[in-house]
Design a protein around this motif. Structure first.
Motif, mmCIF file in Angstrom:
data_model
loop_
_atom_site.group_PDB
_atom_site.id
_atom_site.type_symbol
_atom_site.label_atom_id
_atom_site.label_comp_id
_atom_site.label_asym_id
_atom_site.label_seq_id
_atom_site.Cartn_x
_atom_site.Cartn_y
_atom_site.Cartn_z
ATOM 1 N N ARG A 29 0.840 -1.200 0.000
ATOM 2 C CA ARG A 29 0.000 0.000 0.000
ATOM 3 C C ARG A 29 0.874 1.248 0.000
ATOM 4 N NH1 ARG A 29 -5.374 1.364 3.189
ATOM 5 N NH2 ARG A 29 -5.404 3.579 2.747
ATOM 6 N N HIS A 30 0.526 2.177 -0.879
ATOM 7 C CA HIS A 30 1.226 3.453 -1.035
ATOM 8 C C HIS A 30 2.695 3.282 -1.390
ATOM 9 C CE1 HIS A 30 -2.077 5.402 1.591
ATOM 10 N NE2 HIS A 30 -2.458 5.263 0.338
ATOM 11 N N LYS A 31 3.001 2.205 -2.088
ATOM 12 C CA LYS A 31 4.353 1.985 -2.596
ATOM 13 C C LYS A 31 4.361 2.268 -4.097
ATOM 14 C CE LYS A 31 6.587 0.780 1.089
ATOM 15 N NZ LYS A 31 7.769 1.523 1.526
ATOM 16 N N CYS A 32 5.518 2.533 -4.628
ATOM 17 C CA CYS A 32 5.683 2.986 -6.001
ATOM 18 C C CYS A 32 5.715 1.818 -6.996
ATOM 19 C CB CYS A 32 6.970 3.808 -6.105
ATOM 20 S SG CYS A 32 7.349 4.364 -7.761
ATOM 21 N N CYS A 33 4.778 1.821 -7.930
ATOM 22 C CA CYS A 33 4.740 0.799 -8.974
ATOM 23 C C CYS A 33 5.915 0.945 -9.940
ATOM 24 C CB CYS A 33 3.431 0.875 -9.747
ATOM 25 S SG CYS A 33 2.026 0.186 -8.848
ATOM 26 N N GLN A 34 6.422 2.165 -10.104
ATOM 27 C CA GLN A 34 7.578 2.363 -10.982
ATOM 28 C C GLN A 34 8.795 1.639 -10.393
ATOM 29 O OE1 GLN A 34 7.004 3.517 -13.842
ATOM 30 N NE2 GLN A 34 5.474 5.110 -13.732
ATOM 31 N N CYS A 35 8.967 1.739 -9.079
ATOM 32 C CA CYS A 35 10.064 1.029 -8.404
ATOM 33 C C CYS A 35 9.891 -0.480 -8.545
ATOM 34 C CB CYS A 35 10.119 1.388 -6.921
ATOM 35 S SG CYS A 35 10.726 3.040 -6.540
ATOM 36 N N ALA A 36 8.678 -0.966 -8.353
ATOM 37 C CA ALA A 36 8.399 -2.400 -8.463
ATOM 38 C C ALA A 36 8.678 -2.882 -9.879
ATOM 39 C CB ALA A 36 6.954 -2.694 -8.075
ATOM 40 N N TYR A 37 8.257 -2.108 -10.874
ATOM 41 C CA TYR A 37 8.509 -2.454 -12.270
ATOM 42 C C TYR A 37 10.015 -2.559 -12.518
ATOM 43 C CZ TYR A 37 8.738 -2.139 -17.331
ATOM 44 O OH TYR A 37 9.024 -2.385 -18.653
ATOM 45 N N ASN A 38 10.768 -1.594 -12.032
ATOM 46 C CA ASN A 38 12.218 -1.586 -12.235
ATOM 47 C C ASN A 38 12.901 -2.768 -11.558
ATOM 48 O OD1 ASN A 38 13.591 0.981 -13.653
ATOM 49 N ND2 ASN A 38 11.571 1.520 -12.864
ATOM 50 N N GLN A 39 12.428 -3.146 -10.369
ATOM 51 C CA GLN A 39 12.982 -4.337 -9.707
ATOM 52 C C GLN A 39 12.764 -5.575 -10.573
ATOM 53 O OE1 GLN A 39 11.992 -5.566 -5.723
ATOM 54 N NE2 GLN A 39 12.316 -3.500 -4.912
ATOM 55 N N GLY A 40 11.545 -5.731 -11.063
ATOM 56 C CA GLY A 40 11.235 -6.882 -11.904
ATOM 57 C C GLY A 40 12.016 -6.855 -13.206
ATOM 58 N N TYR A 41 12.122 -5.681 -13.808
ATOM 59 C CA TYR A 41 12.840 -5.546 -15.076
ATOM 60 C C TYR A 41 14.304 -5.949 -14.907
ATOM 61 C CZ TYR A 41 14.383 -3.630 -19.510
ATOM 62 O OH TYR A 41 14.925 -3.484 -20.765
ATOM 63 N N SER A 71 -1.500 -2.322 -8.145
ATOM 64 C CA SER A 71 -0.797 -3.480 -7.598
ATOM 65 C C SER A 71 0.694 -3.436 -7.922
ATOM 66 C CB SER A 71 -1.400 -4.760 -8.157
ATOM 67 O OG SER A 71 -0.591 -5.866 -7.819
ATOM 68 N N VAL A 72 1.518 -3.315 -6.885
ATOM 69 C CA VAL A 72 2.971 -3.352 -7.089
ATOM 70 C C VAL A 72 3.405 -4.755 -7.510
ATOM 71 C CG1 VAL A 72 3.511 -1.416 -5.566
ATOM 72 C CG2 VAL A 72 3.458 -3.731 -4.617
ATOM 73 N N HIS A 73 2.637 -5.763 -7.126
ATOM 74 C CA HIS A 73 2.954 -7.136 -7.514
ATOM 75 C C HIS A 73 2.810 -7.306 -9.028
ATOM 76 C CE1 HIS A 73 2.044 -7.380 -3.232
ATOM 77 N NE2 HIS A 73 2.873 -8.406 -3.210
ATOM 78 N N GLN A 74 1.752 -6.745 -9.591
ATOM 79 C CA GLN A 74 1.570 -6.823 -11.035
ATOM 80 C C GLN A 74 2.616 -5.977 -11.761
ATOM 81 O OE1 GLN A 74 -2.577 -5.739 -11.596
ATOM 82 N NE2 GLN A 74 -3.046 -7.859 -12.079
ATOM 83 N N ALA A 75 2.964 -4.830 -11.207
ATOM 84 C CA ALA A 75 3.998 -3.986 -11.814
ATOM 85 C C ALA A 75 5.325 -4.736 -11.840
ATOM 86 C CB ALA A 75 4.132 -2.669 -11.051
ATOM 87 N N PHE A 76 5.654 -5.428 -10.762
ATOM 88 C CA PHE A 76 6.876 -6.228 -10.693
ATOM 89 C C PHE A 76 6.862 -7.324 -11.760
ATOM 90 C CE2 PHE A 76 9.123 -9.991 -9.163
ATOM 91 C CZ PHE A 76 10.380 -9.468 -8.892
ATOM 92 N N ALA A 77 5.741 -8.035 -11.868
ATOM 93 C CA ALA A 77 5.621 -9.132 -12.838
ATOM 94 C C ALA A 77 5.742 -8.596 -14.270
ATOM 95 C CB ALA A 77 4.297 -9.866 -12.650
ATOM 96 N N LEU A 78 5.149 -7.465 -14.546
ATOM 97 C CA LEU A 78 5.249 -6.851 -15.866
ATOM 98 C C LEU A 78 6.696 -6.463 -16.162
ATOM 99 C CD1 LEU A 78 3.886 -5.760 -18.420
ATOM 100 C CD2 LEU A 78 3.435 -3.643 -17.153
ATOM 101 N N GLY A 79 7.376 -5.909 -15.180
ATOM 102 C CA GLY A 79 8.780 -5.559 -15.351
ATOM 103 C C GLY A 79 9.632 -6.787 -15.624
ATOM 104 N N TYR A 80 9.375 -7.863 -14.904
ATOM 105 C CA TYR A 80 10.119 -9.110 -15.107
ATOM 106 C C TYR A 80 9.923 -9.621 -16.532
ATOM 107 C CZ TYR A 80 11.993 -13.780 -14.258
ATOM 108 O OH TYR A 80 12.742 -14.926 -14.332
ATOM 109 N N LYS A 81 8.684 -9.632 -16.989
ATOM 110 C CA LYS A 81 8.373 -10.068 -18.352
ATOM 111 C C LYS A 81 9.080 -9.182 -19.369
ATOM 112 C CE LYS A 81 4.707 -8.678 -20.525
ATOM 113 N NZ LYS A 81 5.166 -8.110 -21.795
ATOM 114 N N ASP A 82 9.009 -7.871 -19.186
ATOM 115 C CA ASP A 82 9.648 -6.944 -20.126
ATOM 116 C C ASP A 82 11.168 -7.082 -20.111
ATOM 117 O OD1 ASP A 82 7.123 -6.036 -20.785
ATOM 118 O OD2 ASP A 82 7.335 -4.105 -19.767
#
Length: 92
Positions: A29-41, A71-82
């Motif tokens: 909650r209230h965490k950055c999806c951009q950060c999560a995406y970058n971790q996954g990427y 969802s930061v979880h979905q952002a992370f998964a999208l980053g991982y896929k990308d």
């Protein structure tokens, strides 16, 4: 307040819109999806097989540009896929 962390890659408004709205109380909650995406990427680019979303290291944010209430979880998964796709494309 937007996240103050540096994001090497950023999701655009269309990409953020596909993420589910979810408060994730206690789980992003209230965490950055951009950060999560970058971790996954980053993990995808390395083809890591054991991946981990480190929620505590994500920037705090309540800004729409950072995926507020998404969802930061979905952002992370999208980053991982990308990240994997970028790795594959670089091998061609």
């Amino acid at each position: 307040m937007p996240c103050t962390n540096e994001h090497l890659r950023e999701l655009n408004e269309n990409e953020l819109s596909i993420l589910e709205e979810h408060q994730m109380t206690g789980h992003g909650r209230h965490k950055c999806c951009q950060c999560a995406y970058n971790q996954g990427y980053s993990q995808g680019m390395l083809l890591q097989e054991s991946i981990t979303l480190d929620i505590d290291s994500l920037g705090d944010s309540q800004a729409m540009i950072d995926g507020r209430h998404k969802s930061v979880h979905q952002a992370f998964a999208l980053g991982y896929k990308d990240g994997i796709q970028t790795y594959i494309n670089q091998q061609r």
